[in-house]
Design an enzyme around this catalytic site. Structure first.
Site, PDB file in Angstrom:
ATOM      1  N   GLU A  60      55.033  41.620  39.836  1.00 37.95           N
ATOM      2  CA  GLU A  60      55.433  41.470  38.345  1.00 37.95           C
ATOM      3  C   GLU A  60      56.638  42.162  38.139  1.00 37.95           C
ATOM      4  OE1 GLU A  60      52.265  41.826  39.320  1.00 37.95           O
ATOM      5  OE2 GLU A  60      51.484  39.794  38.501  1.00 37.95           O
ATOM      6  N   HIS A 129      41.984  41.213  31.514  1.00 38.71           N
ATOM      7  CA  HIS A 129      42.552  39.588  31.414  1.00 38.71           C
ATOM      8  C   HIS A 129      42.284  39.011  30.077  1.00 38.71           C
ATOM      9  CE1 HIS A 129      42.213  39.657  35.712  1.00 38.71           C
ATOM     10  NE2 HIS A 129      43.069  38.522  35.829  1.00 38.71           N
TER      11      HIS A 129
HETATM   12  C1  LIG Z   1      48.876  41.953  39.002  1.00 41.72           C
HETATM   13  C2  LIG Z   1      48.407  40.612  39.035  1.00 41.72           C
HETATM   14  N1  LIG Z   1      49.132  39.749  38.985  1.00 41.72           N
HETATM   15  C3  LIG Z   1      48.505  38.269  39.175  1.00 41.72           C
HETATM   16  C4  LIG Z   1      47.041  38.377  39.008  1.00 41.72           C
HETATM   17  C5  LIG Z   1      46.257  36.928  39.070  1.00 41.72           C
HETATM   18  N2  LIG Z   1      45.766  36.677  40.466  1.00 41.72           N
HETATM   19  C6  LIG Z   1      44.296  36.876  40.383  1.00 41.72           C
HETATM   20  S1  LIG Z   1      44.082  36.652  41.804  1.00 41.72           S
HETATM   21  C7  LIG Z   1      45.560  36.219  42.455  1.00 41.72           C
HETATM   22  C8  LIG Z   1      45.726  35.739  43.939  1.00 41.72           C
HETATM   23  C9  LIG Z   1      45.631  36.974  44.871  1.00 41.72           C
HETATM   24  O1  LIG Z   1      45.837  36.886  46.114  1.00 41.72           O
HETATM   25  P1  LIG Z   1      45.341  37.714  47.326  1.00 41.72           P
HETATM   26  O2  LIG Z   1      45.846  39.275  46.988  1.00 41.72           O
HETATM   27  O3  LIG Z   1      45.735  37.195  48.473  1.00 41.72           O
HETATM   28  O4  LIG Z   1      43.817  37.585  47.129  1.00 41.72           O
HETATM   29  P2  LIG Z   1      42.824  36.487  47.184  1.00 41.72           P
HETATM   30  O5  LIG Z   1      42.694  35.893  45.888  1.00 41.72           O
HETATM   31  O6  LIG Z   1      43.225  35.467  48.196  1.00 41.72           O
HETATM   32  O7  LIG Z   1      41.551  37.006  47.750  1.00 41.72           O
HETATM   33  C10 LIG Z   1      46.466  36.280  41.377  1.00 41.72           C
HETATM   34  C11 LIG Z   1      47.908  35.540  41.377  1.00 41.72           C
HETATM   35  C12 LIG Z   1      46.182  39.451  38.897  1.00 41.72           C
HETATM   36  N3  LIG Z   1      44.939  39.352  38.851  1.00 41.72           N
HETATM   37  N4  LIG Z   1      46.786  40.502  38.984  1.00 41.72           N
END
Ligand SMILES: Cc1ncc(C[n+]2csc(CCOP(=O)(O)OP(=O)(O)O)c2C)c(N)n1
Ligand SMILES: [Mg+2]
Lengths: 323, 321
Positions: A60, A129
Site C-alpha cells: 500500500e 475491514h
Molecule cells: C494490507 C492489506 N492489503 C490488502 C488486503 C486484502 N487482502 C486480504 S488477503 C489478500 C491476499 C493475501 O495474499 P497472501 O499473503 O499470499 O495470503 P493468501 O491469501 O494467499 O493466504 C489481500 C490482498 C489486506 N487484508 N491487507
C-alpha cells in the site's frame, strides 16, 4: 432515465476519463483481471490492458507513493486501496507526501492523484475491514475528502476528482456498490464543495454522510407521515465543505442533526457542528446534535455491529428529541 | 526429539479437523448462517500442522487472515473457533473478532490478522521480548506470498536478522495473493526464500504438501533460534483449494492446475504413509477421520446453539479498566 449501479457508475467515470486523457490510469491490488475487490474496475482491464489497469503487489505504501511520484511527473493516477483500513500502511505517502508536497515546494508542484477506497460496516468484517476514517483525512490540509452516497453522485464526483489537480481521498461505502440509481447517458460533472439537498423540509435539518443519506431519507419518509418535515442534506465532499448550503438550511429549520457512521469522537460531526455554531449560531433553536458510530472498534458479531452504527430508528428518535 | 507414533497420529487428526472445519464453514457461509469475511485453509493443512508440531506449547505463533489451520495447529478448539466465526458470545473473542481475528491467547496464539503482513512485526516483537526475558521460547510467524511484498515483511526480517531474534518466518506460498500470481508480484524468482539473504538469515524451501517435511524444516529452524543463532525464513510451497473468498470465480488459475495440486493432497498422502509404516491400520485411520468429522459437526451445533453477545457488551473491552 436509465438506472445503473454505483459500481457501474464508477467504472463509467474511470472509463470516460481514461478515454479522454491518456495520462489517467488505475493501479491497485486485484484491479486487473479480477476487476477489483468490489468489482469497481470490471471490464476496464479488457479494454485498456495491463499498462493502464495495473495489478500491484500488496504494497500500500508503494501504491500511493508511486501515485504521488507519477502525479508529480505528468501522469494522472488513480490508486485503489482496497479497504480504507489499509490506508494506515500508506499514511506517510498520503499525509506527509501527497498532501504537503505542493505547499512545501512553495506552490510549484501539483499532485493530481485520486485515492479510491472503500469504507464502512454492514458485512460483519470486524475491526480492520469496516471503518469509516474520513476524519483522519479531513484533518490533513492539502487533501480533499469526497464521499458519494448514490450512483449519480459517484460518477459525477469521480470524474471531477480525476480532473482536479489536488490529491483526493475518494471514499466509497462497501454497502453502496450494488445500489441502483438514475444516471444520465450524457456527460456531466459535479463540482466539489457543493452539497445536495436530497429532500426538502422545514422542521429539522439532517446532514447525512455516505450511506447515512439513504437511512436519513427513509427516516424522513416515516416522519413525514407523522407530519414532521425533515430536510436531508448530503455534503458529498467534506473537504471542501459547502457551509453555505448547510447554513441556508439551518436558517430555515433552526434544528440540526449530523449523522455519520464513523466514530463519534472527533468525527466529521464535530467539525460540522462547530462550523454551524460559528457561522449560524443566531439561527439555532437547539444545540446541534450528533448521531454517529459508537466510540469502539467495529465488532464482528452481527448484533453488535448493528448496535455500533446509527439505524433508521435512531435517526427518527433523534429527530423527535430535537423537535 | 523425533516424532513419536502418538505425535504423528495427533498431526493426522489435526489436519483432518482443519479440513472438515473449512468444509463446514464453507457450507455455513453458503447457507448464509455465518456472516463476515473468511478465508479457507483447505489444501494448506500440512504447513500449519507440521510447523506447530515442531514447537512447544509455550512457544508463540502469529497467524493471518487465513488462520483457522494455525489456530487448530497450536491446540485451539474448533468449537470455540466456530462460535467465534458465528459471532457468538462463547467464541474465542466473545464474537468481537470473527474469523479474521481469532486469537487463542491461552495457547500462545497471538492472533489472526486482517491486515496482510500485520502479524510479521508483532512476531518480531514477541521474539524481542523472548530475548529480553531470556525465556528460551520461539515464535512461528505465518504469512503468505502476498505478504512478502509488504514493507512490514522487509522491515521485520531485517530487524530480526540484525538482533538475531528467535523467530521462524514461515511463508505459505500458495502461488497467489488473492488473484495476483506470486510470479507476477515478486520481482525475484522463483523462490521467496532467497530474500533471506538480504536479512542475514538462512532461507529454505520446503514442500508444503508434506507435513513431515514442514516439521523437519521448522524443527531445525526452531532449534537454531532457541540457541540464540537467530531467525530463519522457510518458504512452504502449497496451494489453497478454494477461492480466495466466497465470491471468487478463480479466473486467474486453471482447473487443471487445481487438480494437479489436489492429486498431491497432504492429508491423503500422510494417511497412506502412516498406514504404510504401520503407525495406523486402515480401520484406525478411518475411525480418526470419522471422529474428526463428528467433532466438527458438534462444533457447528455448539456454535449455532450458543447465544449472541448482549448489546451491552459493545463498549466493553475497548480499554483496560
Ligand atoms: C494490507 C492489506 N492489503 C490488502 C488486503 C486484502 N487482502 C486480504 S488477503 C489478500 C491476499 C493475501 O495474499 P497472501 O499473503 O499470499 O495470503 P493468501 O491469501 O494467499 O493466504 C489481500 C490482498 C489486506 N487484508 N491487507
Ligand atoms: Mg498467497
Amino acid at each position: 432515465m436509465r438506472e445503473i449501479t454505483f459500481q457501474q457508475a464508477l467504472i463509467e467515470a474511470m472509463r470516460e476519463e481514461m478515454l479522454r486523457d491518456e495520462r489517467v490510469f488505475l493501479m491497485g491490488e486485484d484491479v486487473g483481471l479480477y476487476g477489483g475487490a468490489y468489482g469497481a474496475s470490471k471490464g476496464l482491464f479488457d479494454e485498456f490492458g495491463p499498462e493502464r489497469i495495473r495489478d500491484t503487489a500488496i504494497s500500500e505504501a508503494a501504491i500511493v507513493g508511486a501515485g504521488v511520484g507519477a502525479a508529480l511527473t505528468g501522469m494522472r493516477p488513480i490508486a485503489e486501496i482496497m479497504y480504507i483500513d489499509f490506508t494506515g500502511i500508506a499514511m506517510d505517502q498520503i499525509a506527509n507526501q501527497a498532501a504537503k508536497v505542493r505547499y512545501m515546494f512553495g506552490g510549484k508542484a501539483r499532485v493530481p492523484l485520486v485515492i479510491r477506497t472503500s469504507c464502512g460496516s454492514g458485512r460483519s468484517f470486524a475491526a480492520q475491514h469496516s471503518q469509516c476514517l474520513e476524519a483522519w483525512f479531513m484533518h490533513v490540509p492539502g487533501l480533499y475528502v469526497v464521499m458519494p452516497s448514490n450512483p449519480y453522485d459517484a460518477k459525477g464526483l469521480l470524474k471531477t476528482c480525476i480532473r482536479d489537480d489536488n490529491p483526493v481521498m475518494f471514499i466509497e461505502h462497501k454497502m453502496s456498490y450494488k445500489m441502483k440509481g438514475q444516471v444520465p447517458e450524457e456527460e456531466y460533472l459535479i463540482p466539489l464543495g457543493q452539497a445536495d439537498v436530497k429532500r426538502a423540509g422545514g422542521d429539522v435539518t439532517v446532514i447525512a454522510i455516505s450511506t447515512m443519506v439513504q437511512r436519513a431519507l427513509k427516516a424522513a419518509e416515516e416522519l413525514a407521515a407523522e407530519g414532521i418535515e425533515v430536510e436531508v442534506i448530503d455534503p458529498r465532499s467534506l473537504v471542501p465543505l459547502d457551509m453555505e448550503s448547510i447554513c441556508n438550511s439551518v436558517k430555515k429549520t433552526g434544528r440540526v442533526i449530523v449523522v455519520h457512521e464513523s466514530v463519534e469522537r472527533s468525527g466529521p460531526g464535530a467539525e460540522i457542528a462547530t462550523r454551524i455554531m460559528e457561522e449560524a449560531f443566531d439561527y439555532l433553536d437547539a444545540p446541534v446534535k450528533r448521531l454517529s458510530g459508537k466510540n469502539c472498534p467495529m465488532p464482528c458479531s452481527p448484533v453488535l455491529e448493528e448496535a455500533a452504527v446509527p439505524q433508521i430508528s435512531d435517526i427518527i428518535g433523534a429527530v423527535k428529541e430535537i423537535i | 526429539m523425533a516424532l513419536s507414533k502418538k505425535d504423528m497420529v495427533e498431526m493426522y487428526r489435526r489436519m483432518l479437523l482443519v479440513r472438515y472445519f473449512e468444509e463446514k464453514v464453507d457450507e455455513l457461509y453458503g447457507l448464509g448462517k455465518i456472516k463476515g469475511g473468511t478465508h479457507l485453509y483447505a489444501g494448506e493443512e500440512a504447513v500449519a500442522i507440521g510447523a506447530c508440531a515442531a514447537i512447544k506449547p509455550d512457544d508463540y505463533i502469529t497467524s493471518t487472515h487465513r488462520g483457522h489451520g494455525h489456530c487448530v495447529g497450536k491446540g485451539g478448539d474448533p468449537k470455540l473457533m466456530m462460535a467465534e466465526l458465528w459471532g457468538k458470545k462463547t467464541g474465542y473473542c466473545k464474537g468481537k473478532g470473527g474469523s479474521l481475528h481469532i486469537a487463542d491467547l491461552g495457547s500462545n496464539n497471538l492472533g489472526a490478522n486482517g491486515i496482510v503482513g500485520g502479524g510479521i512485526p508483532i512476531a518480531t516483537g514477541a521474539g524481542l521480548s523472548i530475548q529480553m526475558r531470556k525465556s528460551k521460547q520461539v515464535v512461528l510467524c505465518f504469512f503468505g506470498d502476498g505478504a512478502s511484498n509488504t514493507g512490514s515483511f522487509h522491515e521485520s526480517l531485517n530487524m530480526g536478522g540484525v538482533w538475531k531474534l528467535p523467530v521462524v518466518y514461515i511463508c505459505e506460498n500458495n502461488l497467489y495473493g488473492m488473484s495476483v500470481p506470486a510470479a507476477k508480484a515478486c520481482a525475484a524468482q522463483p523462490d521467496i526464500a532467497i530474500r533471506a539473504a538480504s536479512y542475514g538469515m538462512p532461507g529454505q524451501v520446503a514442500d508444503g504438501m508434506d507435513v513431515l517435511a514442514v516439521y523437519e524444516a521448522v524443527k531445525k529452524a526452531a532449534d537454531r533460534a532457541r540457541k540464540g543463532s537467530g531467525p530463519t525464513l522457510i518458504e512452504c510451497k502449497t496451494y489453497r483449494y478454494k477461492g480466495h473468498s466466497k465470491s471468487d470465480p478463480r479466473a486467474y488459475r486453471t482447473r487443471e492446475e487445481e487438480a494437479e495440486w489436489q492429486a498431491r493432497d497432504a492429508i491423503a498422502s500422510f494417511r497412506k504413509r502412516l498406514v504404510g509404516k504401520g503407525v495406523l491400520t486402515e480401520k484406525e485411520a478411518e475411525r480418526i477421520d470419522n471422529e474428526a468429522y463428528e467433532y466438527i459437526e458438534a462444533s457447528a451445533r455448539f456454535a449455532e446453539e450458543s447465544p449472541y453477545p448482549d448489546v451491552s457488551e459493545l463498549l466493553e473491552d475497548v480499554y483496560v479498566d
